[in-house]
Design a protein around this motif. Sequence first.
Motif, short mmCIF file in Angstrom:
data_model
loop_
_atom_site.label_atom_id
_atom_site.label_comp_id
_atom_site.label_asym_id
_atom_site.label_seq_id
_atom_site.Cartn_x
_atom_site.Cartn_y
_atom_site.Cartn_z
N LEU A 193 0.84 -1.19 0.00
CA LEU A 193 0.00 0.00 0.00
C LEU A 193 0.88 1.24 0.00
CD1 LEU A 193 -2.78 -1.03 2.53
CD2 LEU A 193 -2.91 -0.96 0.04
N GLU A 195 3.96 1.31 -1.10
CA GLU A 195 4.60 1.34 -2.41
C GLU A 195 3.64 1.89 -3.46
OE1 GLU A 195 7.69 -2.41 -1.87
OE2 GLU A 195 5.88 -2.66 -3.06
N ALA A 196 2.36 1.50 -3.37
CA ALA A 196 1.38 1.99 -4.33
C ALA A 196 1.30 3.51 -4.26
CB ALA A 196 0.01 1.37 -4.06
N ALA A 197 1.30 4.05 -3.05
CA ALA A 197 1.27 5.51 -2.91
C ALA A 197 2.49 6.12 -3.60
CB ALA A 197 1.21 5.90 -1.44
N GLY A 198 3.65 5.54 -3.39
CA GLY A 198 4.87 6.02 -4.03
C GLY A 198 4.76 5.94 -5.54
N ASN A 199 4.24 4.82 -6.01
CA ASN A 199 4.08 4.62 -7.45
C ASN A 199 3.14 5.66 -8.07
OD1 ASN A 199 2.37 2.84 -9.74
ND2 ASN A 199 4.59 2.71 -9.83
N LEU A 200 2.17 6.12 -7.26
CA LEU A 200 1.21 7.11 -7.76
C LEU A 200 1.73 8.53 -7.61
CD1 LEU A 200 -2.01 5.41 -6.42
CD2 LEU A 200 -1.36 5.66 -8.81
N GLY A 201 2.96 8.66 -7.10
CA GLY A 201 3.58 9.98 -7.08
C GLY A 201 3.78 10.59 -5.70
N ALA A 202 3.49 9.82 -4.64
CA ALA A 202 3.64 10.38 -3.30
C ALA A 202 5.08 10.23 -2.83
CB ALA A 202 2.71 9.67 -2.33
N SER A 203 5.62 11.30 -2.25
CA SER A 203 6.94 11.20 -1.63
C SER A 203 6.83 10.29 -0.41
CB SER A 203 7.41 12.58 -1.18
OG SER A 203 6.53 13.06 -0.18
N ARG A 206 4.82 11.95 2.34
CA ARG A 206 3.42 12.01 1.92
C ARG A 206 2.76 10.63 2.09
NH1 ARG A 206 0.01 16.29 0.41
NH2 ARG A 206 -1.77 14.98 0.90
N ALA A 207 3.44 9.59 1.63
CA ALA A 207 2.89 8.24 1.74
C ALA A 207 2.70 7.85 3.20
CB ALA A 207 3.81 7.24 1.04
N ASP A 210 -0.44 9.79 4.37
CA ASP A 210 -1.67 9.43 3.66
C ASP A 210 -2.06 7.97 3.87
OD1 ASP A 210 -1.88 11.95 2.71
OD2 ASP A 210 -1.20 11.52 0.68
N VAL A 211 -1.08 7.12 4.06
CA VAL A 211 -1.37 5.68 4.08
C VAL A 211 -0.97 5.03 5.41
CG1 VAL A 211 -0.90 3.46 2.97
CG2 VAL A 211 -1.16 5.51 1.57
N PHE B 56 10.96 -0.34 -6.84
CA PHE B 56 10.85 -0.93 -5.51
C PHE B 56 11.91 -1.99 -5.24
CE2 PHE B 56 6.46 0.43 -6.57
CZ PHE B 56 6.49 1.55 -5.77
N ASN B 83 8.48 7.62 -6.92
CA ASN B 83 7.43 8.61 -7.18
C ASN B 83 7.77 9.56 -8.31
OD1 ASN B 83 9.38 9.48 -5.24
ND2 ASN B 83 8.13 11.26 -4.80
N ASN B 88 3.58 3.45 -14.21
CA ASN B 88 2.65 3.05 -13.16
C ASN B 88 2.54 1.54 -13.10
OD1 ASN B 88 1.17 6.05 -13.62
ND2 ASN B 88 1.50 5.29 -11.56
N PHE B 91 -0.49 -3.50 -9.01
CA PHE B 91 0.07 -4.56 -8.17
C PHE B 91 -0.72 -5.86 -8.31
CE2 PHE B 91 1.80 -0.78 -6.40
CZ PHE B 91 3.00 -1.14 -5.80
N ALA B 95 -3.45 -3.67 -4.19
CA ALA B 95 -2.98 -2.64 -3.26
C ALA B 95 -3.88 -1.41 -3.27
CB ALA B 95 -1.53 -2.26 -3.56
N PHE B 97 -6.22 1.37 -1.53
CA PHE B 97 -6.21 1.95 -0.19
C PHE B 97 -7.55 1.64 0.49
CE2 PHE B 97 -3.60 5.13 -2.67
CZ PHE B 97 -2.40 4.53 -2.34
N HIS B 99 -8.85 2.64 3.19
CA HIS B 99 -9.51 3.73 3.91
C HIS B 99 -10.02 4.81 2.98
CE1 HIS B 99 -5.37 4.73 3.26
NE2 HIS B 99 -5.48 5.93 3.78
N TYR B 108 -6.13 9.82 -6.15
CA TYR B 108 -4.90 10.01 -5.36
C TYR B 108 -3.69 10.37 -6.23
CZ TYR B 108 -1.44 9.37 -1.75
OH TYR B 108 -0.42 9.59 -0.86
N ARG B 112 -1.41 14.02 -6.53
CA ARG B 112 0.04 14.11 -6.31
C ARG B 112 0.72 14.88 -7.44
NH1 ARG B 112 -2.07 12.43 -2.72
NH2 ARG B 112 -1.88 14.63 -2.33
N LYS B 160 -3.52 8.16 -14.58
CA LYS B 160 -2.28 8.95 -14.55
C LYS B 160 -1.70 9.13 -15.95
CE LYS B 160 0.48 9.16 -11.26
NZ LYS B 160 0.99 10.33 -10.53
#
Lengths: 302, 359
Positions: A193, A195-203, A206-207, A210-211, B56, B83, B88, B91, B95, B97, B99, B108, B112, B160
């Motif tokens: 999760l 990593e997904a945030a990072g992949n979507l552009g979050a530092s 930030r990740a 947010d997560v 990763f 990032n 993109n 997964f 993965a 979110f 919440h 999301y 960003r 994206k």
Amino acid sequence: MSTTTPTSGRGAARRRALIGRTVFAGPGLIYITAFMAIPVLLVLVYSFFQRGRFGGIVWEFTFDNYVRAFEPVYIQVFSNSLVIAGTTTLLALLIGYPTAYAIAKLPARWRTVALVMVVLPFWTNFLIRTYAWIILLNSEGPINSSLVDAGIISAPIGLLYTPGAVIVGLVYAYLPLVILPVYASIERLDRQLVEAAGNLGASRARAFFDVTLPLTLPGVMIGAIFVFVPSLGNFVVPELLGGGKTVMVGNLIRDQFLEARDWPFGAVLALFVISLLVILFAMQAAISRRINGTGKRMSSRA
Amino acid sequence: MTLETPLLTITGVSKAYGDVVALDNVSLNIRQNEFFALLGPSGCGKTTLLRSIAGFEDPDVGSISILGPDSSTPINLLALPPNKRPVNLMFQSYALFPHMNVRKNIMYGLQREGLSKEEIAQRVEEVLVTTGLTDKASVRPAQLSGGQRQRVALARAIVKRPRLLLLDEPLSALDRKVRAEMQIELKRLQHEVGITFVVVTHDQEEAMSMADRIAVMHEGRVQQIADPVTLYAQPANVFVADFIGSGSLLHGTASESSFSAYGSTFPCHNPDHISGGAVLVLRPEDVRVTGVTSTDNPLLVGTIIETHFYGGSSSTSVRVPEVEDVIVASHPGAPQHHVGDQVGLSWDPQTAVLLQVHP
Ligand SMILES: Nc1ncnc2c1ncn2[C@@H]1O[C@H](COP(=O)(O)OP(=O)(O)O)[C@@H](O)[C@H]1O
Ligand SMILES: [Mg+2]
């Protein structure tokens, strides 16, 4: 006739499951009922009667104990306690969360070592550990002398017997109770999760906000309750490190039972703490459900 | 074959976890707008390769570069944090979110990028329509079915508009019927949004039916990169021949124009001048079931153990005593023989592929 045969498939299976569950849950349930539910019930009953002259109860119904709890002097003790327990909780979280996070990121075999170290203090006596703080904090203690030696202060300052000392002692006592549940929730968090945030552009920061943080909030709240409630009820630390100047709810309750011999009033105070605990846990459960989006799981499974 | 510079260039990438070599000197190019599949059995390093592209995992050696937005200068991907990579990844476990509701999950990535509220809202609505999720927009992932979650994951990635979309076994969690629909939908989406897709799969049929080109991987190494037809007709080695399609393998020795196995010698087509240990690949459609008399001139003789009728065509499985693999022949129409019949098998030496076995 066939309706009464217990061998009919599902009914029998369900009954067996029920019996199985009762057998396993039984000892725990009996223990909890005997040593938890009954005392709480007794406390509840006591709170509605009058005090005996030398302790005990006079069985005359009254609400006076409740009314008395709202007298300014007790309100003051309560708000004092809330501030001290709240500060303790906040500090314990600020120290405990990064610790738990770091432990969760260790290689697997070091994790166990670190966790054992976290609970290690629990293996020594609580009083001894608290006395050790007296030595550390008093005016001739190592903290004061090293501050003087370093030239930061010119003369020893009064560290001991202050609310600050009480908070330090409480944080020290209950820190493991924050670290363990927070560690568990970070460990359980799906790394993908983040990593997904990072992949979507979050530092990374930030990740985290947010997560990681929202998804570990249930663990954080458990940790907070584990610190907050016993801090509120602790009477050893305020007495030893607060020098009796800092009166907290715990001291008050202890005094009612052991010194003032006012059991009904002590019962009322204890009930306040218990209710607070129940409310906090209910809040924790509600918020966890919201975070995981599982609130309506039952209906969606249908 | 075009000579345009590839979108993604992977050169000599290796990665080991302790003693396990997950990637062993992997090199491949991915062209602009192609549907590329990474195919191989579980544990062959497909996920590790995708994770290395996404940032990763750090390869031990090798380079990965992507064409810059101006389509001229390549950018060294390995120097960028995840990032900052224009890539993109969908997964394997989606993965999502838990919440956030579907709309927030999809939003999301756009937030960003710091896009305007209006643009974000518009693009999210568009992708909700494309993926058929409009009526699920305010639902949490926990309340969705597997197929719906997969679509949210896809929507979150394609919204994206990355140059390169990596999908890690996107369909493996779905049941057969939904999977077939999704394969078509993925293809349609790829045409519609014009993104280069790299799909990881261990299902050869899936790869064959969807991809423009396929890289077959085994034990961390790329075995062959080719379009599906070439992969099937001209497998580069025994592993590829065995993994792709449903051929039977005969193990024997090759000489200039014959192949000896199980005490017999068969004529064969040997354009690569293979000699020594070799494998002859028999595809079902190349194998004929014949009688057993000398006029039939069978190459092998065996017993039928199974017949299948598929409506328009049928298949006959024959057990030949010396041969490990059951030999399957397919032919149009209904089965001509019965289980237990003794039959002969023959094939056109020109169609059977001969492959060298490396000791
Ligand atoms: N984080 C890791 N630590 C140790 N071994 C790993 C790790 N990730 C993958 N591997 C190993 O590397 C190999 C390739 O894994 P993976 O890339 O996940 O394969 P695939 O996706 O093709 O199934 C496997 O043998 C796997 O056990
Ligand atoms: Mg994988």
